[in-house]
Write a protein that holds these residues in place. Structure first.
Motif, PDB file in Angstrom:
ATOM      1  N   THR A 156      -2.237  15.387  -5.227  1.00 22.36           N
ATOM      2  CA  THR A 156      -2.134  13.922  -5.180  1.00 22.36           C
ATOM      3  C   THR A 156      -3.158  13.251  -4.276  1.00 22.36           C
ATOM      4  OG1 THR A 156      -0.446  14.154  -3.465  1.00 22.36           O
ATOM      5  CG2 THR A 156       0.335  13.839  -5.728  1.00 22.36           C
ATOM      6  N   GLN A 213      -6.542  -0.427  -0.881  1.00 19.05           N
ATOM      7  CA  GLN A 213      -5.663  -0.650   0.281  1.00 19.05           C
ATOM      8  C   GLN A 213      -6.448  -1.103   1.515  1.00 19.05           C
ATOM      9  OE1 GLN A 213      -3.520   3.021   0.791  1.00 19.05           O
ATOM     10  NE2 GLN A 213      -2.189   2.659  -0.953  1.00 19.05           N
ATOM     11  N   ALA A 219       0.823  -1.218   0.000  1.00 19.68           N
ATOM     12  CA  ALA A 219       0.000   0.000   0.000  1.00 19.68           C
ATOM     13  C   ALA A 219       0.856   1.266   0.000  1.00 19.68           C
ATOM     14  CB  ALA A 219      -0.926  -0.006   1.222  1.00 19.68           C
ATOM     15  N   ARG A 220       1.897   1.256   0.820  1.00 19.05           N
ATOM     16  CA  ARG A 220       2.727   2.467   0.919  1.00 19.05           C
ATOM     17  C   ARG A 220       3.523   2.686  -0.369  1.00 19.05           C
ATOM     18  NH1 ARG A 220      -0.103   2.218   4.610  1.00 19.05           N
ATOM     19  NH2 ARG A 220      -1.218   3.395   3.047  1.00 19.05           N
ATOM     20  N   GLN A 254       2.379   1.973  -3.305  1.00 19.65           N
ATOM     21  CA  GLN A 254       1.379   2.591  -4.194  1.00 19.65           C
ATOM     22  C   GLN A 254       1.253   4.088  -3.883  1.00 19.65           C
ATOM     23  OE1 GLN A 254      -0.198   0.993  -6.591  1.00 19.65           O
ATOM     24  NE2 GLN A 254      -0.033  -1.170  -6.087  1.00 19.65           N
ATOM     25  N   ASP A 255       1.301   4.435  -2.603  1.00 17.79           N
ATOM     26  CA  ASP A 255       1.186   5.847  -2.212  1.00 17.79           C
ATOM     27  C   ASP A 255       2.327   6.683  -2.786  1.00 17.79           C
ATOM     28  OD1 ASP A 255      -1.064   5.253  -0.760  1.00 17.79           O
ATOM     29  OD2 ASP A 255      -0.069   5.233   1.192  1.00 17.79           O
ATOM     30  N   VAL A 256       3.555   6.186  -2.652  1.00 16.48           N
ATOM     31  CA  VAL A 256       4.684   7.001  -3.133  1.00 16.48           C
ATOM     32  C   VAL A 256       4.731   7.041  -4.664  1.00 16.48           C
ATOM     33  CG1 VAL A 256       6.046   6.688  -1.031  1.00 16.48           C
ATOM     34  CG2 VAL A 256       6.430   5.156  -2.975  1.00 16.48           C
ATOM     35  N   ILE A 257       4.182   6.001  -5.295  1.00 17.06           N
ATOM     36  CA  ILE A 257       4.090   6.030  -6.767  1.00 17.06           C
ATOM     37  C   ILE A 257       3.157   7.174  -7.186  1.00 17.06           C
ATOM     38  CG2 ILE A 257       3.207   4.802  -8.798  1.00 17.06           C
ATOM     39  CD1 ILE A 257       4.116   2.182  -7.377  1.00 17.06           C
ATOM     40  N   LEU A 258       2.020   7.286  -6.484  1.00 17.75           N
ATOM     41  CA  LEU A 258       1.063   8.348  -6.827  1.00 17.75           C
ATOM     42  C   LEU A 258       1.638   9.737  -6.566  1.00 17.75           C
ATOM     43  CD1 LEU A 258      -2.260   6.728  -5.602  1.00 17.75           C
ATOM     44  CD2 LEU A 258      -1.705   7.388  -7.938  1.00 17.75           C
ATOM     45  N   GLN A 259       2.638   9.798  -5.703  1.00 19.58           N
ATOM     46  CA  GLN A 259       3.288  11.083  -5.436  1.00 19.58           C
ATOM     47  C   GLN A 259       4.429  11.359  -6.411  1.00 19.58           C
ATOM     48  OE1 GLN A 259       3.686  10.008  -1.055  1.00 19.58           O
ATOM     49  NE2 GLN A 259       3.784  12.232  -1.087  1.00 19.58           N
ATOM     50  N   ASP A 260       4.631  10.422  -7.353  1.00 15.64           N
ATOM     51  CA  ASP A 260       5.664  10.605  -8.377  1.00 15.64           C
ATOM     52  C   ASP A 260       7.059  10.805  -7.796  1.00 15.64           C
ATOM     53  OD1 ASP A 260       4.545  10.156 -10.835  1.00 15.64           O
ATOM     54  OD2 ASP A 260       3.674  12.164 -10.959  1.00 15.64           O
TER      55      ASP A 260
END
Lengths: 303, 317
Positions: free
Chosen positions: B25, B38, A70-71, A73-79
Motif C-alpha cells: 500500500t 495531501q 488526508a487520513r 484517504q490513507d485508510v481507504i488506500l489500506q482497504d
C-alpha cells in the motif's frame, strides 16, 4: 539520523504489528478526540467493536479537517472494511466520496449529517437544546437577560444555539444580551474568562438572569466565573448540555449550575458498533439517521 | 556529504522503511499521488513562508490568513458573487493582509514575531466575523469550486480505480516553480537573501530593504491565501479556523529544508524536502497503525533532531 529513524520506527512497528483483524478492520476517525464526550463515544465504540472481533484503529487529527481528509484517504488506500466518522461528513466531502468509490461503508458516530454515510447514530440536537432552553425560561420565570455561550463552527452545537435562540426570542420578557463565541480547545477556561468579563461589565445584582451554554464545559467555566467573582447568591441559573461527570457533580451542589441533558453516549457508540457489525456480516442495513433519546437532568433528578 | 545531505538521506530511509513494512500500500502510484495531494496545501503555504524567512523574518499569521481567505471566498460564493470574484476578493484580502504585515515590520520596525503574532489574532478574528463564526458548506459552495479540489487529470486506472494527477498537486507545483524562479533567478530574490545575511549591509549596498521586505510579506500573504482557497476547495467548505494549524507545520518544513543548505539559509527546494518528510511521515505512520499521538511526538522528535544535527554541522564547519 537514518539509523535513529529506522530504530524508532522499528520499535513502534513491533509494538503495533501484533494486532490483526479477525472479523475485519475498522477505522474510527475524528478531529475532536480532545472533547470529553467524543472521547467517551470513541472509547466505547472501540471497545464494542473489539468485543465483536474487529481490529480498530482510532485516528484523531486534533481539530484539523484537512488532516482528517488526508487520513481518511490513507485508510481507504489500506482497504479497511469500514470507517466510523465522528465529524460532519459534509466537511470532508472528498474523502467521503473516495470511500464510496472504494466501496468502503462509512458510519456516523454523532456525525450530524447523513451525506455519504450508511447510517448516522446521534442525539437530536434541536430537541436537546429545546429541553435546556425551556428549562432555563421556566427557572427564571420567563423574565430577564440571558447570556448564550455558543460555538457555531461545529454543526451539532450550531443547531443547539439556533433553537435556543429561537426559544428565547419567542419569550417576550427575555433579552439575549449576547451570544459569546467560545473557542475550542480550552472551552472551560475561555468561557470562564468571557463570563468574568461580562459579569464585570454588568455589576448590578440581577442584571443577568441566566446563562445558556451549548455544552457542559462552557457551563462549568461560567460557574467558575460566577463563584470567583462572588456572584453566586444572585440566583443566576446556568444550564449546560451533555451531562459529563463534572457537570453532574456541579449540579448536585448548591451552585448556579442547575440542569443539563444526558445524551446516551454509550448507547450511541454501541448502536454504531452494532450497525457496523450487521453491515460487515452481510445484513441489509437501511440508510438512515438513528436518534438515541436524551434526558433532561435537573438538580432534583441527580439528588 | 552525509552531514550535508543527512535530512535527504533521512527522507530516503523513511521511505525505504515504509516501503518494506507496507509493500502493498505505501510504494504505490495511487498512494504517492495521494501524498502529493495531501501535502499540496501545506507546501504552498511553506513555499510562501520561505520567501519571508529568507530575509530572516517570520510570518506567524499565514495559518489564520489561510482561514480568512477561505472564509472570504466562501462568503462571497454564498452571496452569489461567482467564483472568479470570490477568488479575487480572497486573494486581494490576502495581499492587503500581507502588505499590512510588511508595513509593520519594514516601516514601523516592529519585530516580525510580535507584529505577525498580533495580525495572527487579527486575521483569525476577521475569519470569525465573516460568517459570524459559522462554517459555510453545502449548497453555498458551488460544485465547480469543490470539484476542483477533488479533481485532477486522468492518468488511467489501477485495479479498476481511476487514478488522477490531483489539481491541487499541480497548483503546488506551479507555486514551487514561481517561488524557485523568484528566489534563485531574479535580482529581487538575491536582494532578499542579502537582507537575510545582513540587513544593514544590504541597505548600505543600495538595496531598498523596506520595499523588498514589504514585497516578501505580500508574497507570503498571497501564498497563504492560495493555500486557504485550496483548503476550502478540497473540503468544499470554509471553517473560520480550518487553516490555523498550517503555520507551525509550514515553519517546521522550512527549518527542515534549512538543514540541507550549506549556508543555513532557507531554500525553496529544501522546503519541498521538509514538506515531503512531514507528508510521508503522516501517511506512512497512519498506514503502520501507529497511535495518532505517538505520530505527533515522533514527527516533533524528527524535526528537532534534523534541525539539531544541521545546527551542529554548521557549528563544526
Amino acid at each position: 539520523m537514518p539509523k535513529f529513524l529506522v530504530r524508532t520506527l522499528a520499535v513502534f512497528i513491533l509494538a503495533t504489528s501484533f494486532a490483526f483483524a479477525q472479523n475485519g478492520r475498522v477505522a474510527v476517525m475524528t478531529p475532536y478526540l480532545a472533547s470529553a464526550t467524543t472521547r467517551i463515544m470513541v472509547d466505547e465504540v472501540e471497545t464494542a467493536l473489539q468485543d465483536l472481533g474487529y481490529t480498530v484503529d482510532v485516528i484523531d487529527t486534533a481539530g484539523d479537517l484537512a488532516a482528517l481528509d488526508a487520513r481518511i484517504q490513507d485508510v481507504i488506500l489500506q482497504d479497511v472494511d469500514a470507517i466510523v466518522l465522528s465529524a460532519n461528513p459534509e466537511l470532508v466531502p472528498a474523502a467521503v466520496e473516495a470511500a464510496g468509490a472504494a466501496g468502503i461503508p462509512m458510519f456516523g458516530l454523532d456525525a450530524g449529517s447523513l451525506q455519504g454515510l450508511t447510517v448516522d447514530v446521534t442525539s437530536n440536537n434541536y430537541a436537546m437544546a429545546a429541553q435546556t432552553a425551556t428549562y432555563l425560561v421556566d427557572a427564571i420565570e420567563g423574565e430577564g437577560r440571558v447570556l448564550m455561550l455558543v460555538h457555531p463552527p461545529y454543526a451539532p452545537v450550531q443547531k443547539r444555539g439556533a433553537i435556543a435562540r429561537a426559544i428565547f426570542d419567542n419569550t417576550p420578557d427575555i433579552e439575549v444580551m449576547d451570544e459569546v463565541f467560545i473557542e475550542v480547545p480550552g472551552p472551560l477556561e475561555n468561557a470562564r474568562n468571557a463570563v468574568e468579563a461580562v459579569l464585570t461589565a454588568n455589576p448590578e445584582p440581577g442584571s443577568i438572569a441566566g446563562i445558556w451554554a451549548a455544552w457542559d464545559e462552557p457551563a462549568l467555566g461560567a460557574l467558575q466565573a460566577i463563584e470567583s467573582l462572588g456572584r453566586g447568591d444572585e440566583g443566576i441559573v446556568i444550564v449546560g448540555l451533555d451531562a459529563i461527570g463534572p457537570a453532574r457533580e456541579a449540579i448536585v451542589g448548591d451552585g448556579a449550575f442547575r440542569a443539563t441533558v444526558a445524551q446516551d453516549f454509550v448507547g450511541i457508540a454501541r448502536t454504531v458498533a452494532g450497525v457496523v457489525d450487521e453491515a460487515l456480516q452481510g445484513d441489509d442495513v437501511a440508510r438512515r439517521t438513528i436518534y438515541v433519546p436524551a434526558a433532561l437532568l435537573t438538580r432534583d433528578d441527580l439528588r | 556529504m552525509i552531514r550535508r545531505f543527512g535530512t535527504l538521506l533521512g527522507l530516503i530511509a523513511i521511505i525505504a522503511t515504509f516501503s518494506v513494512l507496507r509493500p502493498d500500500t505505501f510504494m504505490t502510484v495511487p498512494n504517492w499521488l495521494n501524498i502529493t495531494q495531501q501535502v499540496s496545501i501545506l507546501a504552498v503555504v511553506a513555499f510562501a513562508s520561505t520567501i519571508v524567512m529568507v530575509t530572516g523574518a517570520f510570518d506567524l499569521s499565514v495559518g489564520t490568513m489561510a482561514s480568512l481567505a477561505g472564509m472570504i471566498a466562501a462568503a462571497a460564493m454564498q452571496a452569489d458573487l461567482g467564483i472568479p470574484l470570490a477568488l479575487a476578493l480572497a486573494l486581494t484580502a490576502a495581499a492587503v493582509g500581507g502588505a499590512f504585515n510588511g508595513f509593520l515590520v519594514a516601516y514601523l520596525r516592529i519585530v516580525p514575531f510580535v507584529a505577525t503574532l498580533g495580525t495572527l489574532t487579527m486575521f483569525g478574528g476577521f475569519a470569525l466575523l465573516v460568517s459570524d463564526g459559522s462554517t459555510i458548506y453545502g449548497r453555498a459552495i458551488p460544485a465547480a469550486f469543490g470539484g476542483f479540489g477533488r479533481g485532477g487529470i486522468p492518468l488511467g486506472t489501477i485495479d479498476g480505480r481511476a487514478v488522477l494527477l490531483p489539481n491541487l498537486t499541480l497548483v503546488a507545483a506551479g507555486v514551487l516553480i514561481v517561488t524557485w524562479l523568484l528566489l534563485e533567478h531574479t535580482g529581487y530574490g538575491r536582494r532578499l537573501y542579502a537582507i537575510g545575511g545582513n540587513r544593514v549591509a544590504a541597505r548600505l549596498a543600495g538595496v531598498r530593504t523596506r520595499l523588498a521586505l514589504l514585497g516578501a510579506f505580500v508574497a507570503s500573504g498571497v501564498g497563504a491565501g492560495i493555500g486557504g482557497l485550496m483548503l476550502a476547495s478540497r473540503l468544499a467548505s470554509a471553517n473560520p479556523t480550518q487553516g490555523d494549524g498550517l503555520m507551525l507545520n509550514a515553519i517546521a518544513a522550512v527549518f527542515l529544508g534549512v538543514t540541507l543548505s550549506q549556508e543555513g539559509e532557507p531554500r525553496v527546494l529544501g522546503t519541498l524536502v521538509g514538506v515531503t518528510i512531514l507528508g510521508v511521515l503522516a501517511n506512512g505512520l497512519t498506514q503502520l497503525q501507529i497511535d495518532t499521538y505517538v505520530q505527533q511526538v515522533l514527527t516533533g522528535v524528527i524535526v528537532v533532531g534534523a534541525v539539531a544535527v544541521g545546527s551542529l554541522r554548521r557549528r563544526e564547519a
